[in-house]
Design a protein around this motif. Sequence first.
Motif, PDB file in Angstrom:
ATOM      1  N   ALA A 184       0.850  -1.184   0.000  1.00  0.00           N
ATOM      2  CA  ALA A 184       0.000   0.000   0.000  1.00  0.00           C
ATOM      3  C   ALA A 184       0.888   1.236   0.000  1.00  0.00           C
ATOM      4  N   THR A 185       0.310   2.345  -0.428  1.00  0.00           N
ATOM      5  CA  THR A 185       1.004   3.632  -0.432  1.00  0.00           C
ATOM      6  C   THR A 185       0.319   4.559   0.562  1.00  0.00           C
ATOM      7  N   ILE A 186       1.126   5.223   1.364  1.00  0.00           N
ATOM      8  CA  ILE A 186       0.617   6.236   2.289  1.00  0.00           C
ATOM      9  C   ILE A 186       1.059   7.595   1.756  1.00  0.00           C
ATOM     10  N   THR A 187       0.090   8.500   1.628  1.00  0.00           N
ATOM     11  CA  THR A 187       0.355   9.867   1.183  1.00  0.00           C
ATOM     12  C   THR A 187      -0.086  10.822   2.288  1.00  0.00           C
ATOM     13  N   ILE A 188       0.773  11.777   2.629  1.00  0.00           N
ATOM     14  CA  ILE A 188       0.409  12.797   3.620  1.00  0.00           C
ATOM     15  C   ILE A 188      -0.312  13.906   2.852  1.00  0.00           C
ATOM     16  N   VAL A 189      -1.626  13.995   3.060  1.00  0.00           N
ATOM     17  CA  VAL A 189      -2.470  14.927   2.321  1.00  0.00           C
ATOM     18  C   VAL A 189      -2.432  16.322   2.936  1.00  0.00           C
ATOM     19  N   ALA A 190      -2.514  16.410   4.265  1.00  0.00           N
ATOM     20  CA  ALA A 190      -2.525  17.718   4.931  1.00  0.00           C
ATOM     21  C   ALA A 190      -2.005  17.582   6.351  1.00  0.00           C
ATOM     22  N   VAL A 191      -1.354  18.650   6.833  1.00  0.00           N
ATOM     23  CA  VAL A 191      -0.892  18.727   8.219  1.00  0.00           C
ATOM     24  C   VAL A 191      -1.279  20.108   8.732  1.00  0.00           C
ATOM     25  N   SER A 192      -1.912  20.128   9.915  1.00  0.00           N
ATOM     26  CA  SER A 192      -2.309  21.406  10.530  1.00  0.00           C
ATOM     27  C   SER A 192      -2.369  21.204  12.044  1.00  0.00           C
ATOM     28  N   PRO A 193      -2.575  22.276  12.812  1.00  0.00           N
ATOM     29  CA  PRO A 193      -2.707  22.110  14.268  1.00  0.00           C
ATOM     30  C   PRO A 193      -3.881  21.207  14.656  1.00  0.00           C
ATOM     31  N   GLN A 194      -4.850  21.053  13.770  1.00  0.00           N
ATOM     32  CA  GLN A 194      -5.988  20.172  14.047  1.00  0.00           C
ATOM     33  C   GLN A 194      -5.677  18.702  13.778  1.00  0.00           C
ATOM     34  N   GLY A 195      -4.486  18.409  13.285  1.00  0.00           N
ATOM     35  CA  GLY A 195      -4.094  17.028  13.037  1.00  0.00           C
ATOM     36  C   GLY A 195      -3.559  16.851  11.626  1.00  0.00           C
ATOM     37  N   LEU A 196      -3.539  15.617  11.179  1.00  0.00           N
ATOM     38  CA  LEU A 196      -3.071  15.366   9.823  1.00  0.00           C
ATOM     39  C   LEU A 196      -4.035  14.424   9.111  1.00  0.00           C
ATOM     40  N   THR A 197      -4.021  14.523   7.792  1.00  0.00           N
ATOM     41  CA  THR A 197      -4.862  13.677   6.952  1.00  0.00           C
ATOM     42  C   THR A 197      -3.930  12.880   6.063  1.00  0.00           C
ATOM     43  N   ILE A 198      -4.178  11.553   6.022  1.00  0.00           N
ATOM     44  CA  ILE A 198      -3.378  10.700   5.139  1.00  0.00           C
ATOM     45  C   ILE A 198      -4.305  10.019   4.146  1.00  0.00           C
ATOM     46  N   GLY A 199      -3.717   9.709   3.000  1.00  0.00           N
ATOM     47  CA  GLY A 199      -4.381   8.850   2.020  1.00  0.00           C
ATOM     48  C   GLY A 199      -3.708   7.491   2.115  1.00  0.00           C
ATOM     49  N   LEU A 200      -4.490   6.443   2.163  1.00  0.00           N
ATOM     50  CA  LEU A 200      -3.965   5.083   2.264  1.00  0.00           C
ATOM     51  C   LEU A 200      -4.554   4.296   1.107  1.00  0.00           C
ATOM     52  N   TYR A 201      -3.683   3.867   0.152  1.00  0.00           N
ATOM     53  CA  TYR A 201      -4.165   3.224  -1.067  1.00  0.00           C
ATOM     54  C   TYR A 201      -3.454   1.902  -1.270  1.00  0.00           C
ATOM     55  N   GLY A 202      -4.218   0.817  -1.162  1.00  0.00           N
ATOM     56  CA  GLY A 202      -3.664  -0.514  -1.353  1.00  0.00           C
ATOM     57  C   GLY A 202      -3.558  -0.851  -2.830  1.00  0.00           C
ATOM     58  N   ASP A 203      -2.566  -1.665  -3.179  1.00  0.00           N
ATOM     59  CA  ASP A 203      -2.410  -2.096  -4.568  1.00  0.00           C
ATOM     60  C   ASP A 203      -3.609  -2.925  -5.018  1.00  0.00           C
ATOM     61  N   SER A 204      -4.363  -3.466  -4.054  1.00  0.00           N
ATOM     62  CA  SER A 204      -5.531  -4.284  -4.373  1.00  0.00           C
ATOM     63  C   SER A 204      -6.721  -3.438  -4.828  1.00  0.00           C
ATOM     64  N   GLY A 205      -6.599  -2.101  -4.723  1.00  0.00           N
ATOM     65  CA  GLY A 205      -7.705  -1.231  -5.112  1.00  0.00           C
ATOM     66  C   GLY A 205      -8.391  -0.567  -3.918  1.00  0.00           C
ATOM     67  N   PHE A 206      -8.122  -1.054  -2.718  1.00  0.00           N
ATOM     68  CA  PHE A 206      -8.694  -0.432  -1.529  1.00  0.00           C
ATOM     69  C   PHE A 206      -8.024   0.911  -1.310  1.00  0.00           C
ATOM     70  N   GLY A 207      -8.780   1.906  -0.876  1.00  0.00           N
ATOM     71  CA  GLY A 207      -8.144   3.179  -0.577  1.00  0.00           C
ATOM     72  C   GLY A 207      -9.104   4.194  -0.001  1.00  0.00           C
ATOM     73  N   GLY A 208      -8.530   5.231   0.578  1.00  0.00           N
ATOM     74  CA  GLY A 208      -9.319   6.316   1.138  1.00  0.00           C
ATOM     75  C   GLY A 208      -8.453   7.213   1.992  1.00  0.00           C
TER      76      GLY A 208
END
Length: 175
Positions: A116-140
């Motif tokens: 799977a690939t992890i992408t750091i989408v956003a970082v702020s004082p409210q926390g961080l958002t990551i994208g998690l995308y599996g090679d199998s097609g799962f992601g979000g």
Amino acid sequence: MVTLRAFGAAVLVGLIGLTVGCSADDIGAAASSPPPAASTPTPTPTSPTPTALPTALPTALPTSTPARTTPRVPTLVGQSMKAKDGRNTSRCLKKSCEVLVSTGSQFRIKTSKGFATITIVAVSPQGLTIGLYGDSGFGGQTSSGSAPGEFVAYNEVHISALAVSGKSAVLRLTR
């Protein structure tokens, strides 16, 4: 005309009579009748003996209230930005790691179900958002919130946010 003092005395006699269990007529009759003869036993009261009421009320209620302490909830901001593995995200491929990442960072992980690939989408004082995308097609995408701790598990990999500062964050991946 009844004076206030006479009225108060009448009320007091009535209250005492109610407390003891007799009427004002009984009290007046007892005062005008002779004491019982020695051969007649004196009846014992069945009601409790009246107790004295306090003569003074408190003049003021307490004005201070105890201080309330609210437990401090830790936030990602202000935590140590030292990551055990620095910026070496390649360590995360097959092992547990603790890395410093920034908005736009991307790295791969291997799980028991594949890669799977992890992408750091956003970082702020409210926390961080990551994208998690599996090679199998799962992601979000998912967000950590502002408190440190685990915020997502993907198969056997648990991802925790430890700290944020500006556009950087410290992530911990454990297996």
